[in-house]
Each structure stands twice: as structure tokens, then as C-alpha cells.
Design an enzyme around this catalytic site. Structure first.
Site, mmCIF file in Angstrom:
data_model
loop_
_atom_site.group_PDB
_atom_site.id
_atom_site.type_symbol
_atom_site.label_atom_id
_atom_site.label_comp_id
_atom_site.label_asym_id
_atom_site.label_seq_id
_atom_site.Cartn_x
_atom_site.Cartn_y
_atom_site.Cartn_z
ATOM 1 N N SER A 33 37.652 33.331 63.949
ATOM 2 C CA SER A 33 39.060 33.002 64.192
ATOM 3 C C SER A 33 39.557 33.812 65.379
ATOM 4 O O SER A 33 38.905 34.755 65.829
ATOM 5 C CB SER A 33 39.915 33.331 62.958
ATOM 6 O OG SER A 33 40.042 34.746 62.812
ATOM 7 N N CYS A 34 40.735 33.454 65.874
ATOM 8 C CA CYS A 34 41.273 34.142 67.042
ATOM 9 C C CYS A 34 41.512 35.624 66.746
ATOM 10 O O CYS A 34 41.203 36.491 67.575
ATOM 11 C CB CYS A 34 42.561 33.475 67.522
ATOM 12 S SG CYS A 34 43.866 33.367 66.281
ATOM 13 N N ARG B 264 45.309 22.049 69.986
ATOM 14 C CA ARG B 264 45.471 23.191 70.881
ATOM 15 C C ARG B 264 44.121 23.738 71.354
ATOM 16 O O ARG B 264 43.892 23.912 72.543
ATOM 17 C CB ARG B 264 46.248 24.306 70.171
ATOM 18 C CG ARG B 264 47.655 23.949 69.712
ATOM 19 C CD ARG B 264 48.550 23.553 70.850
ATOM 20 N NE ARG B 264 48.670 24.603 71.861
ATOM 21 C CZ ARG B 264 49.011 24.370 73.130
ATOM 22 N NH1 ARG B 264 49.227 23.126 73.555
ATOM 23 N NH2 ARG B 264 49.137 25.356 73.990
ATOM 24 N N HIS C 268 51.745 37.306 64.995
ATOM 25 C CA HIS C 268 51.092 36.086 65.472
ATOM 26 C C HIS C 268 52.095 34.998 65.803
ATOM 27 O O HIS C 268 53.053 34.762 65.074
ATOM 28 C CB HIS C 268 50.133 35.588 64.386
ATOM 29 C CG HIS C 268 49.087 34.634 64.869
ATOM 30 N ND1 HIS C 268 49.372 33.355 65.278
ATOM 31 C CD2 HIS C 268 47.748 34.777 65.005
ATOM 32 C CE1 HIS C 268 48.247 32.755 65.641
ATOM 33 N NE2 HIS C 268 47.239 33.604 65.497
#
Length: 359
Positions: free
Chosen positions: A172-173, A29, A200
Site C-alpha cells: 500500500s502507499c 487514480r 492521509h
């Protein structure tokens, strides 16, 4: 490229003297989206993709067609062992280990390490044996004795030292979503303690239907991601302490995985060091989103939008101004939207451009 009609923030300007050859390890992704976003950048010449376990046909197909982010408007095919984009050949391999990829023969100087598998200095060392100069990792790298710089672009990217930081991570996101907000609150209002919950989307660490899950020890991720709300862990709150050491032990958090493909939400709760109001908090966030290092990184939204409206948004996090709440003057609650794939990939590209600009 403007997906689905959304406007992207203006591209940042970076000084650079040459085009750098770039490779990608891990074409999932984040690897594919970072590739899409970075492909047109003049600093980069993509020369190799390694995906394990991989299929060249699948990789070419999935970078062109994406169920969440739409079609990429470039001609993409897999021919004679190469991913071919608009006629340009990019060699392709399926090696299990980074040290088996001929990065040196290809002249690769920067690798985007997006596999999620190699998260220690020792595991990343083979890149440098093969002549790679810089590695940018799409997850935090674990090394308590010799910490790797976790960069949240717009917050601490100026701490990057090209003389010593040969491995950097884009954190991280959720850390990228949270840190800009924390920076504004901490600077202007002070934080005594806090907790966060990230609502999430599903990821590939979960299963489609109930099945044994070898990717994570968390049993809840073995349950179907299609029909369950699944409480799980997030390291984003504790990772904030790496960026803001004064908050060590004062922030923690959890996650709830939900059956959506994209468009996540972080619920932030802070006990503040001084009294405030909703109007002051929103004013601080709006100002930070409009100027300075957080412009194009932090967003501020006063319209009653929902998760779908934030798909393909390149900002790290967007304050939902209508949901800001202050209880008893010092208890602050905020909602922060984020495209956990696209926004994070955009920050990876920002970091890559910064690194290349100083090579």
C-alpha cells in the site's frame, strides 16, 4: 515527463529482451498514474484497458487532465472503442470480471490490477486461465495460508522469485512510505515497539457529502471528506510484519483522513533498542537516501516544506529532518512526507519493470 517542473529521480535500468504486452484492469487514480509513468518505458506495450463501471470518454479525458497532477503532455482521445494516445490505439472494455476480458486474444502477458476489487488468489485466478503470465496488484492480496509476496521496492524487492511469484503486490502507499524508514531504524538502532499515524488525504472510499457508503464498513467514511478530520484504520503497520517478521505484534497504527487532495504525512513513533540522538538518526536517513537500494525511494529534506511541495514526488517517503525528535534517548518520533498517489504509482512501475526484466 516532468510534471509541474519537478525533477524526477533517474529512471532505473533493467535488463529486458523484448517488449511485453501489458493490460490494465481498473483505470482509477492509481491505474491512470501508473499508465502515465509507465507509458514511455521501452519494455511495455499497452494494448488494453478495462474499467468497470467505465466510460471510454471519461477514461481518456481523466488520463489527460488531472486536478492534482496536472496535464499529461500527450494527445489523448477516445475513438471507435479505443483510447488513442499520440495516434496509438489501446482497446477498451467495461467488463465487471477479469475473466470476461479477452486478455488471451490480445496477447497480454502482464496485467496491472488496479481496481482494488480482486484481492484473493481465487479472485485473480481467471487472469491465468486467459493466458496472462504475471499480475501486479495495487493493494495487498489476502491469503494467510499461501501468502502473496508484498513488494516494497527498495526494501524487499530482491526476494521476488520469477519461478513462483506469478502474483505480486505493491503493498500500500503508506506501507511504501513506512517500510524504508523502518528498515533503516531496525538495522541501525533496533525497534522494541512502535506506532504510526498517517495523516492521509481523501480517497474514493470516502463520500463528498454525507451519504451511505457501500465501499467501506467504516461509518466515518460515510461523512463528508470535504470538511472533516476522520479517524480510520490503516493496515500499513501490521503489513510491515510481513516484510520484517521480527516486528510482528510490535507495530500498530491508525489513520486520520483529512480534507486535502494530495500530500500525506506519516507520524512514526518508535521505542529503540539503544540510545540515539537526533543528529545520528538524521545522519542515518540522509546516508540511506543517497546511496544503495533506497536511493530514489527514500528522501531526506532539511528545508521547511509543506504538503503541497511533495505533490508529484516519485519517492516513497521523504524524511522531514526538521521534525525528528528523540525523547529520553530511546523514544524516537519522525515525520515522513509522501505523495500517496504518485510515489506509490512510481513503485508499481518499478516492480513491473523488474518483473518484465525477468520474464
Amino acid at each position: 515527463w516532468t510534471p509541474r517542473g519537478q525533477l524526477q529521480p533517474q529512471r532505473r535500468s533493467y535488463a529486458h529482451t523484448k517488449m511485453v504486452k501489458v493490460g490494465i484492469n481498473g483505470f482509477g487514480r492509481i491505474g491512470r498514474l501508473a499508465f502515465r509513468l509507465a507509458y514511455a518505458c521501452p519494455e511495455f506495450e499497452f494494448v488494453h484497458i478495462n474499467e468497470s463501471p467505465g466510460s471510454g470518454e471519461s477514461s481518456a479525458y481523466l488520463v489527460k487532465y488531472d486536478s492534482v497532477h496536472g496535464q499529461w503532455p500527450h494527445a489523448v482521445a477516445f475513438e471507435d472503442g479505443n483510447v488513442v494516445v499520440d495516434g496509438k490505439k489501446i482497446s477498451y472494455s467495461t467488463h465487471d470480471k477479469p475473466g470476461d476480458v479477452p486478455w488471451d486474444a490480445l496477447g497480454v502477458e502482464l496485467v496491472l490490477e488496479c481496481s482494488g476489487e480482486f484481492l484473493t488468489r481465487d479472485a485473480l485466478a481467471p487472469y491465468f486461465v486467459k493466458g496472462v503470465k504475471k499480475v501486479l496488484v495495487s493493494a495487498p492480496v489476502k491469503d494467510p495460508e499461501n501468502p502473496v509476496l508484498n513488494i516494497v521496492y527498495g526494501v524487499n524487492h530482491k526476494t521476488y522469485d520469477p519461478a513462483k511469484d506469478n502474483i505480486v503486490t505493491a503493498a500500500s502507499c503508506t506501507t511504501n512510505c513506512l517500510a524504508p524508514v523502518v528498515s533503516v531504524v531496525l538495522k541501525n538502532l533496533g525497534i522494541v515497539r512502535g506506532s504510526i499515524t498517517t495523516i492521509h488525504n481523501v480517497t474514493n472510499t470516502q463520500t463528498i457529502v454525507d451519504a451511505p457508503n457501500a465501499k467501506k464498513s467504516d461509518l466515518r467514511r460515510a461523512r463528508s471528506g470535504l470538511c472533516n478530520l476522520a479517524p480510520t484504520s490503516t493496515g500499513s503497520a501490521t503489513a510491515i510484519a510481513l516484510i520484517f517478521p521480527e516486528l510482528k505484534g510490535k507495530l500498530n497504527g491508525m489513520a486520520v483522513r483529512v480534507p486535502l487532495l494530495n500530500g500525506s504525512l506519516t507520524d512514526c513513533v518508535f521505542e529503540l533498542a539503544r540510545p540515539t540522538t537526533v543528529e545520528e538518526v538524521n545522519g542515518l536517513m540522509k546516508a540511506a537516501a543517497e546511496e544503495g537500494d533506497l536511493k530514489g525511494v527514500l528522501g531526506f529534506e532539511e528545508q521547511p516544506l509543506v504538503s503541497t511541495d511533495y505533490i508529484n514526488d516519485t519517492r516513497s517517503g521523504i524524511v522531514d529532518a526538521l521534525s525528528t525528535m528523540v525523547v529520553d534517548h530511546t523514544h524516537l518520533k519522525m515525520y515522513i512526507w509522501y505523495d500517496n498517489e504518485y510515489g506509490y504509482s512510481a513503485r508499481m512501475v518499478d516492480i513491473a519493470r523488474m518483473v518484465v526484466g525477468q520474464m
